[in-house]
Design a protein around this motif. Structure first.
Motif, PDB file in Angstrom:
ATOM      1  N   HIS A  58      38.179  45.727  41.408  1.00  0.00           N
ATOM      2  CA  HIS A  58      37.783  44.314  41.349  1.00  0.00           C
ATOM      3  C   HIS A  58      36.785  44.011  42.459  1.00  0.00           C
ATOM      4  CE1 HIS A  58      38.204  40.141  40.145  1.00  0.00           C
ATOM      5  NE2 HIS A  58      38.277  39.809  41.429  1.00  0.00           N
ATOM      6  N   ASP A  59      35.633  43.465  42.064  1.00  0.00           N
ATOM      7  CA  ASP A  59      34.622  43.048  43.034  1.00  0.00           C
ATOM      8  C   ASP A  59      34.826  41.565  43.331  1.00  0.00           C
ATOM      9  OD1 ASP A  59      31.869  43.761  44.370  1.00  0.00           O
ATOM     10  OD2 ASP A  59      31.587  41.823  43.386  1.00  0.00           O
ATOM     11  N   HIS A  60      35.049  41.236  44.594  1.00  0.00           N
ATOM     12  CA  HIS A  60      35.369  39.859  44.974  1.00  0.00           C
ATOM     13  C   HIS A  60      34.177  38.921  44.847  1.00  0.00           C
ATOM     14  CE1 HIS A  60      39.180  40.990  47.477  1.00  0.00           C
ATOM     15  NE2 HIS A  60      39.143  41.567  46.297  1.00  0.00           N
ATOM     16  N   PHE A  61      32.984  39.420  45.024  1.00  0.00           N
ATOM     17  CA  PHE A  61      31.806  38.554  44.954  1.00  0.00           C
ATOM     18  C   PHE A  61      31.498  38.154  43.517  1.00  0.00           C
ATOM     19  CE2 PHE A  61      27.162  37.853  44.852  1.00  0.00           C
ATOM     20  CZ  PHE A  61      27.064  36.827  45.776  1.00  0.00           C
ATOM     21  N   LEU A  62      31.495  39.124  42.591  1.00  0.00           N
ATOM     22  CA  LEU A  62      31.209  38.831  41.192  1.00  0.00           C
ATOM     23  C   LEU A  62      32.435  38.328  40.447  1.00  0.00           C
ATOM     24  CD1 LEU A  62      28.901  41.841  40.209  1.00  0.00           C
ATOM     25  CD2 LEU A  62      28.255  39.576  41.044  1.00  0.00           C
ATOM     26  N   GLY A  63      33.625  38.673  40.940  1.00  0.00           N
ATOM     27  CA  GLY A  63      34.840  38.234  40.271  1.00  0.00           C
ATOM     28  C   GLY A  63      35.160  38.996  39.006  1.00  0.00           C
ATOM     29  N   ILE A  64      34.670  40.226  38.871  1.00  0.00           N
ATOM     30  CA  ILE A  64      34.929  41.046  37.689  1.00  0.00           C
ATOM     31  C   ILE A  64      35.310  42.447  38.131  1.00  0.00           C
ATOM     32  CG2 ILE A  64      33.378  39.748  36.163  1.00  0.00           C
ATOM     33  CD1 ILE A  64      31.259  41.865  36.644  1.00  0.00           C
ATOM     34  N   ASP A  65      35.847  43.234  37.200  1.00  0.00           N
ATOM     35  CA  ASP A  65      36.188  44.628  37.450  1.00  0.00           C
ATOM     36  C   ASP A  65      35.008  45.515  37.090  1.00  0.00           C
ATOM     37  OD1 ASP A  65      38.668  43.789  38.219  1.00  0.00           O
ATOM     38  OD2 ASP A  65      39.640  44.260  36.307  1.00  0.00           O
ATOM     39  N   LEU A  66      34.784  46.530  37.903  1.00  0.00           N
ATOM     40  CA  LEU A  66      33.668  47.451  37.696  1.00  0.00           C
ATOM     41  C   LEU A  66      34.169  48.884  37.731  1.00  0.00           C
ATOM     42  CD1 LEU A  66      31.171  45.683  40.091  1.00  0.00           C
ATOM     43  CD2 LEU A  66      30.928  45.783  37.624  1.00  0.00           C
ATOM     44  N   ASP A  67      33.403  49.769  37.081  1.00  0.00           N
ATOM     45  CA  ASP A  67      33.733  51.189  37.015  1.00  0.00           C
ATOM     46  C   ASP A  67      32.932  51.937  38.080  1.00  0.00           C
ATOM     47  OD1 ASP A  67      34.366  53.770  36.414  1.00  0.00           O
ATOM     48  OD2 ASP A  67      33.642  53.745  34.344  1.00  0.00           O
TER      49      ASP A  67
END
Length: 404
Positions: free
Chosen positions: A305-314
Motif C-alpha cells: 500500500h502506497d500512502h501517498f496515492l492511497g492504492i496498492d502497487l506491485d
C-alpha cells in the motif's frame, strides 16, 4: 429419358469423430511456467496448409513512415507490420494486475506488467479540479499508475552472461557479487522470466571500494533505469511508501515516481548507505527498516500500500541492491531476506592491477602505471576512490588546452 446406368456424383464423406479428436486446436496461448506469468506468443504463425482452402499468402502491410516515427520506441523488437503492432498493443492493454504478459517478436520479447489494478483506479472516479490544484503530482501519478509497465533487461542466459562478463572486466574485485547476480538472474530465466530479475543482494565492504560505481554500471549495462535511495538521509518511510496526502507538504515515494515516470516495472533500486538508516519519525510513521521488509520478499511485495496515492502497487519485480560499510549495523531481518556478499579490503596488488587496467582503458601515458603501482604499494593510495581521483587528475591534465 434418363439413363439408369448413369452413376451419381460422389459426395464428400462426412467428417469422422476420430478426425476431430486427433486434430489439435490452434491457440495463441502457451501454458504458463511460473504461477505469476501470463505469456502470450504474439509471433505465432499457423503451419503451412492450415489456413483453409486458400493457401495463397497475402503480404502483410508494413508500417509507413508516420507509424515508424510514432512507435519508434518499439523498433528494438523488430516490429515492421501493422499486425505485429496490433499484437503488441493487445498485450499491453490486456495485461492483468499480478500477471505479467510476454509477447514474442523477431528480435526480443515484449514483457509487460500492470503496477496496480486498473479497475481500482477507475472506480475512484475522476479527480476533481480542486484535488488537481492541491496535489498535482498525486493526480498525475494516479492517472498514469494504471498504464502497463515494461519488464526489460537481458532476456536470455547468454545475454546475462555477456553483461556480467563485461562488468567483471571492469570490477574484478566484485566477482562474488556479480556471480551471485548472474546465478539468480539465470535461474529466473529458466523459470520463465523474459526480463532481468534477481534476488535482493546486500554488498558490504569498506568505504571507497567502488560499490556505488558498480551499482550505476550494473544498471547501465542491463539497460535499466536506476532508482537511488540514500540511507544516510532516510529517517522516515516516505521514500519507500510515500507520505499521507492529507498534508500538502507530503510527497510521493521515490520508488513509485521512478517506476511510473519510466514506465518500467523492474528497475534497479539501489539503497546506498543501508547501514545508516535511522528512524526519526518518533512513531508518527512506520519505521523505514520495517517498511523495507515488505519490498524484499516477493510474496509481500506483490501488493504494497502506497500512502501517498492511497492504492496498492506491485513491487515484486524490483531488483534491489543494498550497499553498506558495516554489516553488523544491518537489521538481521533485512540480512535474512538478501543474498549477503561481504568483500575483503583491497590489497595493494588489487589496486595495482586496477590502476594498470584503468590507464589502458583511459588511453593515458603508459609511464603513469609505474607511478600508480608504487603509490599503491607504499600506502599512498589505499582505496579505489583515491585511485580514481588520481586518474581523473591525470586525465584532466592531458585534455587541458594549452595557453598561448
Amino acid at each position: 429419358m434418363t439413363n439408369d446406368n448413369t452413376k451419381p456424383k460422389s459426395k464428400a464423406s462426412p467428417p469422422r469423430p476420430e478426425d476431430d479428436a486427433n486434430k489439435q486446436p490452434r491457440s495463441l496461448f502457451k501454458p504458463a511456467k511460473p504461477e505469476d506469468l501470463d505469456p502470450l506468443d504474439l509471433s505465432y504463425r499457423p503451419p503451412d496448409g492450415d489456413e483453409g482452402d486458400d493457401t495463397s499468402e497475402q503480404p502483410e502491410p508494413e508500417l509507413d513512415d508516420f507509424a515508424r516515427a510514432l512507435y519508434g520506441e518499439y523498433r528494438d523488437y523488430g516490429i515492421t507490420t501493422y499486425r505485429e503492432l496490433d499484437r503488441l498493443n493487445s498485450a499491453a492493454s490486456e495485461v492483468r494486475f499480478g500477471k505479467p504478459r510476454v509477447a514474442l517478436f523477431k528480435l526480443k520479447p515484449f514483457a509487460v506488467m500492470r503496477l496496480t489494478d486498473a479497475d481500482l483506479v477507475v472506480s475512484m472516479g475522476a479527480i476533481s479540479a480542486e484535488e488537481r490544484k492541491d496535489h498535482p503530482t498525486k493526480a498525475n501519478l494516479l492517472l498514469n499508475s494504471g498504464d502497463a509497465a515494461e519488464l526489460k533487461g537481458p532476456h536470455s542466459v547468454d545475454l546475462i552472461d555477456s553483461a556480467i562478463a563485461d562488468l567483471y572486466a571492469h570490477f574484478p574485485h566484485f566477482g562474488p557479487a556479480l556471480q551471485a547476480i548472474r546465478e539468480c538472474a539465470n535461474l529466473s530465466i529458466t523459470r520463465g522470466a523474459q526480463w532481468l530479475e534477481f534476488r535482493p543482494i546486500l554488498i558490504s565492504s569498506g568505504p571507497g571500494m567502488g560499490k556505488s560505481t558498480l551499482a550505476r554500471a550494473l544498471a547501465d549495462r542491463m539497460a535499466l533505469p536506476v532508482i537511488w535511495l540514500d540511507g544516510s538521509t532516510m529517517t522516515t518511510s516516505v521514500p519507500l511508501i510515500g507520505g499521507d496526502a492529507v498534508f500538502r507538504s507530503s510527497r510521493a515515494s521515490t520508488i513509485v515516481e521512478g517506476m511510473i515516470n519510466n514506465r518500467i516495472g523492474n528497475p534497479i533500486v539501489v539503497l546506498d548507505e543501508a547501514d545508516k538508516i535511522a528512524d526519526m519519525s518518533r512513531g508518527a510513521r512506520q519505521d523505514p527498516t520495517q517498511a523495507l521488509l515488505a519490498f524484499l520478499e516477493r510474496g509481500s511485495a506483490r501488493r504494497v500500500h502506497d500512502h501517498f496515492l492511497g492504492i496498492d502497487l506491485d513491487f515484486s519485480h524490483l531488483n534491489w541492491v543494498l550497499l553498506a560499510n558495516d554489516l553488523n549495523r544491518i537489521s538481521p531481518a533485512v540480512r535474512d531476506r538478501c543474498k549477503v556478499i561481504q568483500l575483503p579490503p583491497l590489497t595493494p596488488d588489487h589496486l595495482a592491477a586496477i590502476a594498470a587496467s584503468e590507464v589502458e582503458r583511459r588511453h593515458l601515458e603508459p609511464e603513469l602505471v609505474s607511478a600508480l603501482i608504487k603509490a599503491c604499494r607504499v600506502g599512498q593510495i589505499k582505496s579505489l576512490r583515491k585511485l580514481h581521483k588520481a586518474l581523473d587528475a591525470a586525465q584532466a591534465v592531458r585534455t587541458r588546452p594549452l595557453l598561448h
